[in-house]
Scaffold this motif. Sequence first.
Motif, short mmCIF file in Angstrom:
data_model
loop_
_atom_site.label_atom_id
_atom_site.label_comp_id
_atom_site.label_asym_id
_atom_site.label_seq_id
_atom_site.Cartn_x
_atom_site.Cartn_y
_atom_site.Cartn_z
N ASP A 137 16.48 21.24 4.45
CA ASP A 137 16.79 22.21 3.54
C ASP A 137 17.94 23.08 3.90
O ASP A 137 18.71 23.73 3.01
N GLN A 138 18.42 22.80 5.25
CA GLN A 138 19.62 23.68 5.51
C GLN A 138 20.92 22.94 5.39
O GLN A 138 21.96 23.47 5.23
N LEU A 139 20.60 21.66 5.31
CA LEU A 139 21.88 20.44 5.34
C LEU A 139 22.73 20.94 4.24
O LEU A 139 24.15 21.00 4.30
N PRO A 140 22.50 21.10 2.98
CA PRO A 140 23.32 21.52 1.84
C PRO A 140 24.15 22.60 2.15
O PRO A 140 25.52 22.58 1.91
N LYS A 141 23.97 23.67 2.92
CA LYS A 141 24.77 24.63 3.45
C LYS A 141 25.74 24.37 4.14
O LYS A 141 26.96 24.77 4.33
N ILE A 142 25.85 23.03 4.75
CA ILE A 142 26.97 22.59 5.76
C ILE A 142 27.57 21.34 4.88
O ILE A 142 28.22 20.51 5.52
N GLY A 143 27.30 21.13 3.50
CA GLY A 143 27.86 20.29 2.66
C GLY A 143 27.39 18.90 2.81
O GLY A 143 28.22 18.02 2.40
N LEU A 144 26.14 18.97 3.10
CA LEU A 144 25.66 17.25 3.39
C LEU A 144 24.64 17.07 2.33
O LEU A 144 23.73 18.03 2.01
N THR A 145 24.67 15.92 1.60
CA THR A 145 24.04 15.54 0.59
C THR A 145 22.63 14.93 1.35
O THR A 145 22.90 14.25 2.25
N ARG A 146 21.36 15.12 0.73
CA ARG A 146 20.36 14.38 1.14
C ARG A 146 20.17 12.88 0.56
O ARG A 146 20.07 12.56 -0.53
#
Lengths: 209, 209
Positions: A137-146
């Motif tokens: 859930d945190q990853l999009p905030k550092i610009g990473l797509t799931r």
Amino acid sequence: MDAVKRTRLDPAQRRAQLIDLGARMLAERPLEQISVEDIADQAGVSRGLLFHYFASKSEFHLAIVRHSSEQMLQRTEPSESDDPMLTLRSVLASYVDYVTENRNTYVSLLRGTASGDPQMREVFEQTRDIMAKRTLDQLPKIGLTRTPQVELAVRGWIAFVEEATISWLRAPAITREELIDLTVQSLPALALAAVGFDAGPDLGLLQSN
Amino acid sequence: MDAVKRTRLDPAQRRAQLIDLGARMLAERPLEQISVEDIADQAGVSRGLLFHYFASKSEFHLAIVRHSSEQMLQRTEPSESDDPMLTLRSVLASYVDYVTENRNTYVSLLRGTASGDPQMREVFEQTRDIMAKRTLDQLPKIGLTRTPQVELAVRGWIAFVEEATISWLRAPAITREELIDLTVQSLPALALAAVGFDAGPDLGLLQSN
């Protein structure tokens, strides 16, 4: 314990008290050595009453393990922050401190007999699933797509953090801060590897370090 | 199996045969369901003779686990090559293929009841130690110095690879090649994190991916 012995508790309180006593005992001895008699004694209740709350010894043990896992998840709940790397650092500092404070409990659960029990393992797996979901859930905030790669990398990262922390407790060759740095930096590093960023050629940069 | 039943074997061969039969059986059922009687039957020896080679059922089980671990280590032995990243890729391809071919055995050992047994766990830990040592021996070739952080990162990486591979087998959302890519790239990535290379700021680069 005398004060406890005389206290009248409602069923939910009594159940929580018994689990809490079990969880405390877990800091001193492995789960398989926690007997129902000892707990009943400490709580000032009869063995029969304990079995009124937990149908079997293994059900009681399972409740203790669930309680410990929930406690860890509560301690490591991410707080909302504008900086996702700061959130990550705070989660990992809480994790490292929780494991350090509960080292006997935590290590004996994850690396002890309990790890071989299918029901216990299910609790550990569910706990890891929650940690993985929180991280994803945190990853999009550092610009990473799931992506499937990123999901697998995050599951692996949970195992990395667990193993690094347990190894560190056994032989602490670096400081707490250095361990937290390592676990924090490893997440974007693994996420980069998962999206196909090739760190290999850049390693030459480090030869001067 | 009739041919086997009649064969006369010297003690070392007989011992190896019994362990091999046990290891094969492990592909079909968990360790705790492998009985001494079944093995004795298949080998055409008496139960008493089996106990001549292994003092107890758990000693026999331990020998099976040691055998499996050695087999995995043999399959994943690094070959000498000029390109350390190619060596790493070949080791990880062998590991992923070994685990895939022996998925029942391997997953049931590492994530089953055996993982809760202290002696079995020692075998798994020794196996991971050897994998960590082999990996650490390769690192100078990609310009990395051995530090306590790097050592911890490598131990964590072993857990990462194990968990990613087992999760992938349970739900293969990416190809074998993609899994191997992920496990290969994750080592330099983690080693970079361990020497303090901050991947955080570079993540912006990936937003276009």
